[in-house]
Design a protein around this motif. Structure first.
Motif, short mmCIF file in Angstrom:
data_model
loop_
_atom_site.label_atom_id
_atom_site.label_comp_id
_atom_site.label_asym_id
_atom_site.label_seq_id
_atom_site.Cartn_x
_atom_site.Cartn_y
_atom_site.Cartn_z
N LEU A 49 -0.88 2.69 -7.66
CA LEU A 49 -0.33 4.02 -7.37
C LEU A 49 -1.36 5.15 -7.37
CD1 LEU A 49 3.19 4.19 -9.00
CD2 LEU A 49 2.59 4.59 -6.63
N PRO A 50 -2.31 5.20 -8.32
CA PRO A 50 -3.25 6.33 -8.29
C PRO A 50 -4.03 6.37 -6.97
CG PRO A 50 -3.41 5.17 -10.38
CD PRO A 50 -2.52 4.35 -9.48
N GLY A 51 -3.85 7.46 -6.26
CA GLY A 51 -4.51 7.60 -4.96
C GLY A 51 -3.74 6.95 -3.82
N LEU B 126 7.71 -11.34 -11.54
CA LEU B 126 8.16 -10.02 -11.12
C LEU B 126 7.43 -8.93 -11.89
CD1 LEU B 126 12.03 -10.54 -10.89
CD2 LEU B 126 10.40 -10.32 -9.02
N ARG B 127 7.25 -9.17 -13.16
CA ARG B 127 6.57 -8.18 -14.00
C ARG B 127 5.14 -7.94 -13.51
NH1 ARG B 127 6.48 -8.43 -20.49
NH2 ARG B 127 6.02 -6.24 -20.76
N SER B 128 4.43 -9.02 -13.18
CA SER B 128 3.05 -8.86 -12.72
C SER B 128 3.01 -8.12 -11.38
CB SER B 128 2.34 -10.20 -12.63
OG SER B 128 2.96 -11.04 -11.68
N PHE B 129 4.01 -8.35 -10.52
CA PHE B 129 4.06 -7.63 -9.25
C PHE B 129 4.18 -6.13 -9.49
CE2 PHE B 129 6.39 -5.52 -5.89
CZ PHE B 129 5.64 -5.85 -4.78
N PHE B 130 5.12 -5.73 -10.32
CA PHE B 130 5.33 -4.30 -10.56
C PHE B 130 4.19 -3.68 -11.36
CE2 PHE B 130 9.62 -5.53 -9.27
CZ PHE B 130 9.80 -4.60 -8.26
N GLU B 131 3.48 -4.48 -12.16
CA GLU B 131 2.27 -3.98 -12.81
C GLU B 131 1.19 -3.70 -11.76
OE1 GLU B 131 1.29 -6.96 -15.70
OE2 GLU B 131 2.83 -6.26 -17.10
N ARG B 132 1.12 -4.56 -10.75
CA ARG B 132 0.15 -4.33 -9.66
C ARG B 132 0.52 -3.08 -8.86
NH1 ARG B 132 0.90 -10.31 -9.04
NH2 ARG B 132 -0.95 -11.24 -10.00
N VAL C 39 9.05 5.30 -0.17
CA VAL C 39 8.16 5.68 0.92
C VAL C 39 6.74 5.99 0.42
CG1 VAL C 39 7.75 7.27 2.84
CG2 VAL C 39 10.04 6.47 2.38
N VAL C 40 6.62 6.80 -0.63
CA VAL C 40 5.28 7.14 -1.12
C VAL C 40 4.60 5.94 -1.77
CG1 VAL C 40 5.77 9.58 -1.45
CG2 VAL C 40 6.14 7.99 -3.34
N THR C 41 5.32 4.88 -1.95
CA THR C 41 4.75 3.67 -2.55
C THR C 41 4.45 2.59 -1.51
OG1 THR C 41 6.98 2.86 -2.99
CG2 THR C 41 5.88 4.04 -4.78
N LEU C 42 4.38 2.98 -0.25
CA LEU C 42 4.15 1.99 0.81
C LEU C 42 2.86 1.21 0.60
CD1 LEU C 42 4.86 0.69 3.55
CD2 LEU C 42 3.53 2.52 4.62
N LEU C 43 1.73 1.91 0.49
CA LEU C 43 0.45 1.21 0.32
C LEU C 43 0.36 0.45 -1.01
CD1 LEU C 43 -2.11 3.62 1.97
CD2 LEU C 43 -1.41 1.36 2.71
N PRO C 44 0.77 1.05 -2.13
CA PRO C 44 0.76 0.26 -3.37
C PRO C 44 1.64 -0.99 -3.28
CG PRO C 44 0.88 2.58 -3.92
CD PRO C 44 1.04 2.47 -2.42
N ALA C 45 2.78 -0.89 -2.59
CA ALA C 45 3.66 -2.06 -2.44
C ALA C 45 2.98 -3.14 -1.60
CB ALA C 45 4.99 -1.65 -1.82
#
Length: 194
Positions: free
Chosen positions: A60-62, A49-55, A24-30
């Motif tokens: 995440l900050p902010g 997949l790796r590049s997606f999760f790096e993005r 939930v707290v990762t909605l905007l970063p996702a």
């Protein structure tokens, strides 16, 4: 064949965004990572997949604080709709206004996510997204139509949620790029006229 590859990336992006947004707290970063994933595919860059999760990690900050605020706003609007429709005279009108507000919030959230880049700050994106949504009203209407298609298609066939979510992300990327081109063309035409 290229169109099918884009559809495959939409399916992948939809799945990855749903998985990444589960906390939930990762909605905007996702959402931002999903839009960046679609942009990378269109631009011929890495879409692993790796590049997606790096993005996601880079966004995440902010992004988690803003995600909580967005989820809170959606929750308040949803509770208002449920309570007003059933318990208040004339509540149907207010519930409709709350529904329109929720759609507007979703448009602003998608515009912010589509404009995200690793060097962007979420606070700046949150301030500029409503202005861009109003300035490019046609693009905002396109996003509203993409929500409508998402709702109708997933209502009829729920398993299509994944590719349809990816298609909404693709629509957000297309609207973001479209509004950038329209703005450049307008500035060029005003400089030529002036």
């Amino acid at each position: 064949m290229r169109r099918f590859a884009l559809f495959g990336e939409c399916l992948t992006a939809g799945l990855l965004v749903l998985v990444a947004a589960l906390p939930v707290v990762t909605l905007l970063p996702a959402l931002a990572a999903g839009c960046a994933h679609i942009k990378a595919h269109v631009d011929g860059e890495t879409t692993s997949l790796r590049s997606f999760f790096e993005r996601v990690r880079a966004a995440l900050p902010g992004g988690w604080q803003l995600s909580l605020a967005v989820i809170g706003c959606f929750a308040v609007l949803a509770v208002d709709v449920v309570l007003l429709r059933s318990r208040v005279a004339g509540g149907g009108f207010v519930a409709a206004v709350c529904g329109v507000a929720a759609v507007g919030l979703a448009v602003v959230v998608l515009r912010a996510a589509a404009a995200w880049s690793p060097d962007a700050r979420w606070a700046d994106l949150a301030r500029s997204a409503p202005r861009r949504a109003v300035a490019d009203f046609g693009g905002s209407l396109l996003l509203v139509m993409s929500f409508g298609v998402l709702l109708v298609v997933t209502w009829q066939l729920p398993p299509l949620l994944l590719p349809m979510l990816g298609c909404v992300l693709m629509a957000a990327v297309a609207v973001d790029r479209r509004s950038g081109r329209v703005g450049q063309e307008l500035s060029r035409s005003t400089s030529v006229d002036g």
